[in-house]
Design a protein around this motif. Sequence first.
Motif, PDB file in Angstrom:
ATOM      1  N   TRP A  41      -4.512   6.422   1.773  1.00 48.04           N
ATOM      2  CA  TRP A  41      -3.694   5.323   1.276  1.00 48.04           C
ATOM      3  C   TRP A  41      -4.459   4.560   0.201  1.00 48.04           C
ATOM      4  N   ALA A  93       5.260   3.761  -1.265  1.00 48.00           N
ATOM      5  CA  ALA A  93       4.754   2.435  -0.907  1.00 48.00           C
ATOM      6  C   ALA A  93       5.430   1.950   0.370  1.00 48.00           C
ATOM      7  N   ASN A  96       6.980  -0.643   2.580  1.00 46.01           N
ATOM      8  CA  ASN A  96       7.578  -1.939   2.226  1.00 46.01           C
ATOM      9  C   ASN A  96       7.979  -2.796   3.417  1.00 46.01           C
ATOM     10  N   SER A 125       5.745  -1.924  -7.324  1.00 43.92           N
ATOM     11  CA  SER A 125       5.840  -1.062  -6.142  1.00 43.92           C
ATOM     12  C   SER A 125       7.026  -0.105  -6.203  1.00 43.92           C
ATOM     13  N   TYR A 154       0.835  -1.198   0.000  1.00 46.77           N
ATOM     14  CA  TYR A 154       0.000   0.000   0.000  1.00 46.77           C
ATOM     15  C   TYR A 154       0.865   1.241   0.000  1.00 46.77           C
ATOM     16  N   GLU A 155       0.323   2.273  -0.611  1.00 47.30           N
ATOM     17  CA  GLU A 155       1.017   3.546  -0.737  1.00 47.30           C
ATOM     18  C   GLU A 155       0.343   4.567   0.165  1.00 47.30           C
ATOM     19  N   LYS A 182       2.319  -5.098  -6.050  1.00 48.34           N
ATOM     20  CA  LYS A 182       3.656  -5.381  -5.500  1.00 48.34           C
ATOM     21  C   LYS A 182       4.683  -5.454  -6.622  1.00 48.34           C
ATOM     22  N   HIS A 227       6.393   3.393  -6.998  1.00 51.45           N
ATOM     23  CA  HIS A 227       5.621   4.149  -6.006  1.00 51.45           C
ATOM     24  C   HIS A 227       6.510   4.418  -4.796  1.00 51.45           C
TER      25      HIS A 227
END
Length: 277
Positions: A91, A105, A107, A99, A84-85, A96, A102
């Motif tokens: 959000w 994101a 991590n 990712s 998720y960012e 993935k 982004h």
Amino acid sequence: MNVNITRMKTHLMKTKYILIVLLLQNLACSEVKEKKLEDGVYIEQFEQDNQDENKYNSDNIIYTVGTKLTFDYVFSKNNIDYMYEQNGDEWELVSKKHSKEHPNAVNKIILKVQNGNAMTRVNPNYNQSNIMYQYTPFESTDMTGLVENDKNIWFHPPRRSLFKILELNPFPFVKFPVEIGNTWQWTLNIGDQWGDKRWKTWEGSIQNKCTYKVEGLEKIATPFGKLACYTIVATGESKVGKTSLKAYFNKQLGFVRLDYSNIDGSTLNLNVINIEK
């Protein structure tokens, strides 16, 4: 003269004995008075005059003060893996696979056991070790709680943004001694602030009833080599639906893997990839 000296020595010895007894009594008062069962979890209880800010941390063996656990995670829905960012207070899910495109994101999730008990500023009766979750690459953190004693280990999962969904799942929880076939229960009242239109909403408070069972002992591959882990399978049920958790518990390292099945049919897997003491 010698008689007086003897009497004085005897008096001093009696006084010293009384002081030692009083000291031991005071020390006893600072020890855990008992462990109280709260909704299925054994919580340490202390005398009211015990002001030691680390009293809930001092007997931790696995989750000692300063312990830092780093998790990676995968959220999967409809056969697609996501992260998720975070953008300010908002959000959204991102693939993935893409990712790296982004920069915001999230991590990694970092759990750190805190010194002292900062939560007493909000709740003077807070009776858990403090743990802090950090959502990297951000500096944003959440403070919450963990219980570890000779009866059980239990703690809150991360619960920010996407991870709010885990409030509806059974929390990581093991009771001692750990033996295959053992079962136990736990309940949690969940307010509607934990709902989200992306998975489920409701009004007011709902009760989640969780049942746990130690199903087996297996060796799993981890960054620390193959570890023997007890597999603890838990189910949660409330009026909005059912959830589950399969937790992998190692006696030396604690929970090293958490596989959640969520209220909306998605899954979220957390794996410990680094431990610092």
